[in-house]
Design a protein around this motif. Sequence first.
Motif, short mmCIF file in Angstrom:
data_model
loop_
_atom_site.label_atom_id
_atom_site.label_comp_id
_atom_site.label_asym_id
_atom_site.label_seq_id
_atom_site.Cartn_x
_atom_site.Cartn_y
_atom_site.Cartn_z
N ALA A 82 -4.43 9.36 7.73
CA ALA A 82 -4.33 9.02 6.30
C ALA A 82 -4.68 10.27 5.49
O ALA A 82 -5.35 10.22 4.47
CB ALA A 82 -5.23 7.84 5.93
N GLY A 83 -4.19 11.40 5.98
CA GLY A 83 -4.58 12.71 5.45
C GLY A 83 -3.99 13.04 4.10
O GLY A 83 -4.42 14.00 3.45
N GLY A 84 -2.99 12.26 3.67
CA GLY A 84 -2.44 12.39 2.31
C GLY A 84 -2.04 13.82 1.98
O GLY A 84 -1.27 14.46 2.70
N TYR B 145 -1.72 12.35 -7.66
CA TYR B 145 -2.88 11.93 -6.87
C TYR B 145 -4.08 12.88 -7.03
O TYR B 145 -5.20 12.45 -7.24
CB TYR B 145 -2.47 11.81 -5.39
N VAL C 55 0.85 -1.20 0.00
CA VAL C 55 0.00 0.00 0.00
C VAL C 55 0.88 1.25 0.00
O VAL C 55 0.63 2.22 -0.72
CB VAL C 55 -0.97 0.00 1.20
N ASN D 290 -7.65 11.97 -8.83
CA ASN D 290 -8.92 11.99 -8.09
C ASN D 290 -10.00 12.69 -8.90
O ASN D 290 -11.15 12.24 -8.95
CB ASN D 290 -8.73 12.75 -6.77
N LYS E 53 -16.09 15.49 -0.22
CA LYS E 53 -15.27 16.03 0.88
C LYS E 53 -15.93 17.26 1.49
O LYS E 53 -15.92 17.44 2.71
CB LYS E 53 -13.85 16.33 0.38
N PHE F 297 -11.06 8.23 2.77
CA PHE F 297 -10.50 7.34 1.75
C PHE F 297 -9.19 6.73 2.23
O PHE F 297 -8.27 6.51 1.43
CB PHE F 297 -10.32 8.10 0.41
N ASP G 88 -0.06 10.56 8.17
CA ASP G 88 -0.15 9.60 7.05
C ASP G 88 1.06 8.69 7.13
O ASP G 88 2.13 9.11 7.57
CB ASP G 88 -0.16 10.35 5.71
N ILE G 89 0.89 7.45 6.68
CA ILE G 89 2.01 6.50 6.72
C ILE G 89 3.03 6.83 5.64
O ILE G 89 4.18 6.41 5.71
CB ILE G 89 1.47 5.05 6.54
N ASN G 90 2.60 7.59 4.65
CA ASN G 90 3.43 7.81 3.47
C ASN G 90 4.00 9.23 3.43
O ASN G 90 3.27 10.20 3.29
CB ASN G 90 2.57 7.56 2.23
N ILE H 51 -8.81 17.15 3.31
CA ILE H 51 -9.74 17.30 4.44
C ILE H 51 -9.18 18.33 5.43
O ILE H 51 -9.89 19.21 5.91
CB ILE H 51 -9.97 15.94 5.16
N ALA I 119 -1.86 4.47 10.98
CA ALA I 119 -3.15 4.62 11.67
C ALA I 119 -3.34 3.57 12.76
O ALA I 119 -4.14 3.76 13.68
CB ALA I 119 -4.28 4.52 10.65
N ARG J 75 -9.76 1.92 4.14
CA ARG J 75 -9.70 0.68 3.36
C ARG J 75 -8.27 0.28 3.02
O ARG J 75 -8.01 -0.86 2.61
CB ARG J 75 -10.54 0.77 2.08
N1 SAM Z 1 -7.39 11.61 3.00
C1 SAM Z 1 -6.79 12.00 1.73
C2 SAM Z 1 -7.87 12.40 0.76
O1 SAM Z 1 -9.03 12.21 1.07
O2 SAM Z 1 -7.54 12.90 -0.32
C3 SAM Z 1 -5.89 10.89 1.16
C4 SAM Z 1 -6.59 9.61 0.82
S1 SAM Z 1 -5.57 8.47 -0.06
C5 SAM Z 1 -6.74 7.62 -1.08
C6 SAM Z 1 -5.22 7.23 1.14
C7 SAM Z 1 -4.08 7.60 2.08
O3 SAM Z 1 -4.00 6.59 3.09
C8 SAM Z 1 -2.71 7.66 1.43
O4 SAM Z 1 -2.14 8.91 1.63
C9 SAM Z 1 -1.92 6.55 2.13
O5 SAM Z 1 -0.56 6.81 2.27
C10 SAM Z 1 -2.64 6.48 3.46
N2 SAM Z 1 -2.46 5.23 4.21
C11 SAM Z 1 -2.49 3.97 3.74
N3 SAM Z 1 -2.30 3.09 4.74
C12 SAM Z 1 -2.15 3.81 5.88
C13 SAM Z 1 -1.92 3.48 7.24
N4 SAM Z 1 -1.82 2.21 7.63
N5 SAM Z 1 -1.82 4.48 8.13
C14 SAM Z 1 -1.92 5.78 7.75
N6 SAM Z 1 -2.12 6.16 6.46
C15 SAM Z 1 -2.26 5.19 5.55
#
Ligand code: SAM
Length: 245
Positions: free
Chosen positions: A69-71, A34, A23, A38, A50, A135, A90-92, A75, A118, A138
């Motif tokens: 997971a705020g990317g 990204y 992931v 979207n 959103k 988002f 965020d993990i990334n 939000i 998370a 999942r």
């Molecule tokens: N929240 C933002 C938005 O709505 O545009 C970003 C959504 S993006 C589809 C999903 C995000 O989840 C990515 O930035 C990804 O790195 C993060 N993510 C995935 N697994 C995660 C985890 N275990 N913990 C924290 N963030 C995670």
Amino acid sequence: MQNPEREWFGTRKVSAREKTDLVRGVFDSVADKYDLMNDLMSGGRHRLWKDRFVRQIRPRPGMKCLDVAGGTGDIAFRLKRKGAQVTVSDINEEMLRVGRDRAIDRGWLALEWVPANAEDLPFDDESFDLYTIAFGLRNVTHIDKALAEAARVLKPGGKFFCLEFSRVEEPFIAKIYDAWSFNVIPRIGAAVAKDRESYQYLVESIRKFPPQKQLVRRMAAAGLSQCRYTNLDFGVVAIHQGVKV
Ligand code: SAM
């Protein structure tokens, strides 16, 4: 090791560790494209979802918010506009880098950006008024651990809000939606982001995510109360919410 834990990565079963790494790879690969992707994939509707999500939250000035997971900050920026005090995690780190650059372009230096999984948040118990995840849930390997962490970091009376792709309950709309997501989205991913596989994963991960009522039950099991959901666009996405007692 006997029978190591297996998790879904799209339609494949992989080890839990592998899923987290895969992931991370998906979002490393898509970070720069990204926001554009979207818009293309949802026909711009992700902005409306959103906006609606944040309207439902009704953030107040000074409220202490954690966007998990705020990317790239979609939000967080909406919450900030309402005067909330926001920490984005965020993990990334690539996604956070893009988000931080966008925030600097807007002159918003007061947002905090914290790399974190998370499932294991580096924040104290009962430290936030609001937890949001859009988002993101999942993509998390162990959803129940993430929900328990959400309940842990919320203050009593604090609110949990999740925006996520969900199940379309109307069969005719579900057919159209399936055709769009399985055929068109990976092609857009291939054409624009030169990365069909990541977008194939995104579509498949939506199908593996728990449906609305199951997620409500899992939120309650994690210690949240008054758990409920609201469907948007026939359940293409749903807002789940709950309160920490
Ligand atoms: N929240 C933002 C938005 O709505 O545009 C970003 C959504 S993006 C589809 C999903 C995000 O989840 C990515 O930035 C990804 O790195 C993060 N993510 C995935 N697994 C995660 C985890 N275990 N913990 C924290 N963030 C995670």
